[in-house]
Scaffold this motif. Sequence first.
Motif, mmCIF file in Angstrom:
data_model
loop_
_atom_site.group_PDB
_atom_site.id
_atom_site.type_symbol
_atom_site.label_atom_id
_atom_site.label_comp_id
_atom_site.label_asym_id
_atom_site.label_seq_id
_atom_site.Cartn_x
_atom_site.Cartn_y
_atom_site.Cartn_z
ATOM 1 N N ARG A 6 0.866 -1.301 0.014
ATOM 2 C CA ARG A 6 0.076 0.007 0.130
ATOM 3 C C ARG A 6 0.840 1.224 0.094
ATOM 4 N NH1 ARG A 6 -4.776 -2.036 4.352
ATOM 5 N NH2 ARG A 6 -5.846 -3.286 2.825
ATOM 6 N N LEU A 7 1.911 1.218 0.553
ATOM 7 C CA LEU A 7 2.877 2.510 0.748
ATOM 8 C C LEU A 7 3.435 2.545 -0.598
ATOM 9 C CD1 LEU A 7 4.302 4.893 2.177
ATOM 10 C CD2 LEU A 7 6.145 2.934 2.709
ATOM 11 N N LEU A 112 0.475 4.922 7.234
ATOM 12 C CA LEU A 112 1.503 5.361 5.945
ATOM 13 C C LEU A 112 1.195 6.723 5.711
ATOM 14 C CD1 LEU A 112 -0.008 4.799 3.209
ATOM 15 C CD2 LEU A 112 0.443 2.865 3.510
ATOM 16 N N ALA A 113 2.093 7.204 5.075
ATOM 17 C CA ALA A 113 2.145 8.762 4.650
ATOM 18 C C ALA A 113 3.114 9.042 3.777
ATOM 19 C CB ALA A 113 2.253 9.397 5.966
ATOM 20 N N VAL A 114 2.625 10.028 2.731
ATOM 21 C CA VAL A 114 3.494 10.567 1.847
ATOM 22 C C VAL A 114 3.458 11.944 1.843
ATOM 23 C CG1 VAL A 114 4.053 10.590 -0.676
ATOM 24 C CG2 VAL A 114 3.147 8.373 0.321
ATOM 25 N N ALA A 128 4.194 3.125 9.527
ATOM 26 C CA ALA A 128 4.130 3.105 11.009
ATOM 27 C C ALA A 128 5.400 1.761 11.496
ATOM 28 C CB ALA A 128 2.923 2.699 11.447
ATOM 29 N N GLY A 129 6.143 2.219 12.243
ATOM 30 C CA GLY A 129 6.876 1.170 12.852
ATOM 31 C C GLY A 129 8.179 0.822 12.009
ATOM 32 N N GLN A 130 8.218 1.774 10.513
ATOM 33 C CA GLN A 130 9.101 0.964 9.816
ATOM 34 C C GLN A 130 10.225 2.341 9.227
ATOM 35 O OE1 GLN A 130 9.552 -2.160 8.727
ATOM 36 N NE2 GLN A 130 8.023 -2.511 10.174
ATOM 37 N N GLU A 217 7.930 8.666 12.724
ATOM 38 C CA GLU A 217 8.754 7.585 12.198
ATOM 39 C C GLU A 217 10.411 8.278 12.052
ATOM 40 O OE1 GLU A 217 8.175 4.311 11.798
ATOM 41 O OE2 GLU A 217 6.451 4.840 12.886
ATOM 42 N N ALA A 218 10.413 9.560 11.880
ATOM 43 C CA ALA A 218 12.142 10.186 11.782
ATOM 44 C C ALA A 218 12.608 10.159 13.223
ATOM 45 C CB ALA A 218 11.905 11.416 11.138
ATOM 46 N N GLY A 219 11.990 9.905 14.204
ATOM 47 C CA GLY A 219 12.423 9.793 15.754
ATOM 48 C C GLY A 219 11.682 11.019 16.438
#
Length: 257
Positions: A6-7, A112-114, A128-130, A217-219
Amino acid sequence: MSTPARLADAIAIAEAARPVALAHFRTHLGVEFKSDESPVTIADRGVEAEVRRMIADRFPDHGIFGEEHGIEGEDSDDLWIVDPIDGTRSFITGHPLFGFLLAKLHRGRAELAVVSIPPTGEVFSAEAGQGAFLNGSAIHASGRTDAEGAAVYVNEGEKIWRAHPDVFARLMAFGKTRRLSCDCYPYGLLAMGHVDVVVDYDLQPYDYHPVALLVAEAGGVITDWEGSPLGMGYGVPVVAAATPELHAKALAVIRGQ
């Protein structure tokens, strides 16, 4: 279908939306103003229509929530959120850092996001989580914890100044480097480690959900001005930072503590 697939679809949708927006960029197109005085153009509507078509083709049982055309299928567990041109004021004045925002939520949580910047070809993505990525390469927030050396970007400065002049004054003395900014690109800079804090105001779900997952997700850390998680509220003030420590310091500045 797996989330990674999906991403990949989400990135493909962003890439397909890019030429639709660029076809109208820096042209003499008509501008309308909505009831909240925000501008809208044929480009906004054209991009969203194309994105809705692509999502419906790939995920016919999913809901879609777009800035220009509202919500369809809102009872679905899976909801795609679309901002076709994040920064229409930038777009209509020829500024090249407007964005395209897309996120997929499952039962209210972003999976997920773009965040795409059409004129520059930069495509930020997160799952998420990746982790977070820029054009496929991993990116990370700066890790800065001190406020003294922080680079601070303040979005919607005019709105903050009008509604909360005391907060605006404190922000103008916060950190080492300050820039008045706008739209989604500052969040990409934070995710890359170039900016340490982003303060924003009056955001809608299609504004904040894509950038929130990217930052996390980048911290980094991102909440509203009360320190609460972002849900589905409207007109939300937002603060994002590279670390929990710096986020707490930014919240304290906003609160006048």
